[in-house]
Design a protein around this motif. Structure first.
Motif, PDB file in Angstrom:
ATOM      1  N   LYS A   1     -16.286 -25.166  -7.462  1.00 18.51           N
ATOM      2  CA  LYS A   1     -16.812 -26.396  -6.902  1.00 18.51           C
ATOM      3  C   LYS A   1     -16.526 -26.363  -5.412  1.00 18.51           C
ATOM      4  O   LYS A   1     -15.362 -26.412  -4.994  1.00 18.51           O
ATOM      5  CB  LYS A   1     -16.168 -27.621  -7.555  1.00 18.51           C
ATOM      6  N   SER A   2     -17.591 -26.260  -4.610  1.00 18.56           N
ATOM      7  CA  SER A   2     -17.430 -26.085  -3.162  1.00 18.56           C
ATOM      8  C   SER A   2     -16.590 -24.842  -2.915  1.00 18.56           C
ATOM      9  O   SER A   2     -16.943 -23.761  -3.363  1.00 18.56           O
ATOM     10  CB  SER A   2     -16.815 -27.338  -2.534  1.00 18.56           C
ATOM     11  N   ASN A   3     -15.428 -24.988  -2.261  1.00 17.85           N
ATOM     12  CA  ASN A   3     -14.583 -23.837  -1.960  1.00 17.85           C
ATOM     13  C   ASN A   3     -13.443 -23.649  -2.948  1.00 17.85           C
ATOM     14  O   ASN A   3     -12.653 -22.713  -2.810  1.00 17.85           O
ATOM     15  CB  ASN A   3     -13.988 -23.971  -0.551  1.00 17.85           C
TER      16      ASN A   3
ATOM     17  N   ASP B   1     -23.977 -19.668 -10.283  1.00 18.67           N
ATOM     18  CA  ASP B   1     -23.368 -20.032  -9.014  1.00 18.67           C
ATOM     19  C   ASP B   1     -22.101 -20.858  -9.200  1.00 18.67           C
ATOM     20  O   ASP B   1     -21.214 -20.845  -8.344  1.00 18.67           O
ATOM     21  CB  ASP B   1     -24.356 -20.822  -8.153  1.00 18.67           C
ATOM     22  N   ALA B   2     -21.997 -21.560 -10.314  1.00 23.89           N
ATOM     23  CA  ALA B   2     -20.880 -22.478 -10.519  1.00 23.89           C
ATOM     24  C   ALA B   2     -19.844 -21.982 -11.519  1.00 23.89           C
ATOM     25  O   ALA B   2     -18.765 -22.567 -11.629  1.00 23.89           O
ATOM     26  CB  ALA B   2     -21.396 -23.838 -10.982  1.00 23.89           C
TER      27      ALA B   2
ATOM     28  N   THR C   1     -12.224 -20.051   1.842  1.00 25.28           N
ATOM     29  CA  THR C   1     -13.074 -20.525   2.928  1.00 25.28           C
ATOM     30  C   THR C   1     -12.966 -19.559   4.094  1.00 25.28           C
ATOM     31  O   THR C   1     -11.867 -19.189   4.515  1.00 25.28           O
ATOM     32  CB  THR C   1     -12.690 -21.951   3.378  1.00 25.28           C
TER      33      THR C   1
ATOM     34  N   TYR D   1      -8.580 -21.262  -3.777  1.00 24.42           N
ATOM     35  CA  TYR D   1      -9.354 -21.861  -2.695  1.00 24.42           C
ATOM     36  C   TYR D   1      -9.778 -20.756  -1.743  1.00 24.42           C
ATOM     37  O   TYR D   1      -8.976 -19.884  -1.383  1.00 24.42           O
ATOM     38  CB  TYR D   1      -8.526 -22.912  -1.948  1.00 24.42           C
TER      39      TYR D   1
END
Length: 292
Positions: free
Chosen positions: A139-141, A115-116, A173, A171
């Motif tokens: 990491k996050s988005n 996932d990372a 989102t 990035y």
């Protein structure tokens, strides 16, 4: 998500949305999920064709693509999934000797994904051998990636053995994807972004050749090393989508995708040089896609 996937939507919009020449394509999908595609194309007064099969799966073994082109190339790639948890074995083969006299390429490698992070490595045993590795960390988005290619036969040269090393920040989102990539041994910076929604999309891509970049660099074709492209798509209704893109050199590209039946789509395209409206330098293209 792999390294190559971060800016794929941006690159595909500018590289694949707009057509050239005149093409007829036929796709047929079997009950087993295998898709066969045949294509014939006339461009620049020359005819070319290719046939392709994709989606062949036997348990964990899959052949993603086999392609034979009239110009004399044969390509195949696939994978064996789940060697261990998260690890796939990959392979790719290409023979272009009949087309251009180039060497055969035969790559084997692996992809490890969590996932990372996603890490890939491919070794071309027929060339060099040479190796290419990519790593992408999320990491996050946000994502950070690195890619490098090296000729193992010249490893004693240190950095001279590397044919490429690239870096990427991205990035993502919702419907937005953007990123900055430094390529060509740190000589070119590319910035790309695309925003998608139900009504269409808007994309922009900029390339900047830094000091010391070679004259042949793609990004250095326009205005002192800067290449700017912007465009978008508009879904007029479920059967009609309109695309347009322009660059700072004044080339306007247009395409309309017209779904004329449940099994046929007609794409009409054109390229207009806005700096030479009165000259015969413009083009019109067509593509008929039929599925069964």
């Amino acid at each position: 998500m792999k390294y190559a996937d971060v800016l794929k939507a941006v690159n595909d919009f500018f590289d694949k949305t707009f057509i050239d020449g005149h093409t007829i394509e036929h796709k047929a999908k079997t009950s087993a999920g295998v898709t066969f595609t045949g294509e014939g194309k006339v461009s620049g007064g020359k005819f070319s064709s290719k046939i392709k099969a994709s989606g062949v799966k036997v348990n964990r073994f899959a052949i993603d693509k086999v392609e034979i082109a009239s110009k004399g190339t044969i390509k195949a790639d696939g994978k064996f999934a789940g060697i261990v948890k998260g690890l796939d074995l990959t392979f790719a083969f290409e023979d272009g000797t009949a087309a251009s006299g180039t060497d055969i390429s035969a790559k084997v490698g692996g992809e490890f994904a969590t996932d990372a992070a996603d890490v890939t490595i491919d070794v071309d045993v027929a060339k060099g051998p040479s190796a290419k590795a990519t790593a992408l960390f999320a990491k996050s988005n946000a994502v950070v990636g690195v890619s490098a290619a090296v000729n193992t036969a010249e490893i004693s040269k240190g950095l001279g053995a590397f044919s490429a090393y690239d870096f990427l920040l991205g990035y993502k989102t919702g419907g937005f994807t953007g990123g900055v990539e430094v390529t060509n041994k740190l000589s070119t910076v590319s910035v790309g972004a695309i925003q998608k929604n139900d009504n269409g999309s808007f994309a922009v891509k900029t390339g900047l050749a830094l000091a010391g970049a070679g004259k042949g660099d793609k990004a250095a074709k326009f205005l002192g090393g800067v290449d700017i492209q912007a465009g978008g798509s508009f879904v007029y209704d479920p059967s009609l989508t309109v695309h347009a893109a322009i660059n700072q050199a004044g080339t306007l590209r247009l395409a309309t995708e017209n779904k004329i039946s449940n099994t046929a789509t007609l794409t009409l395209g054109g390229a207009i040089d806005l700096t030479a409206i009165g000259r015969d330098v413009h083009s019109v293209s067509t593509k008929l896609s039929i599925s069964a």
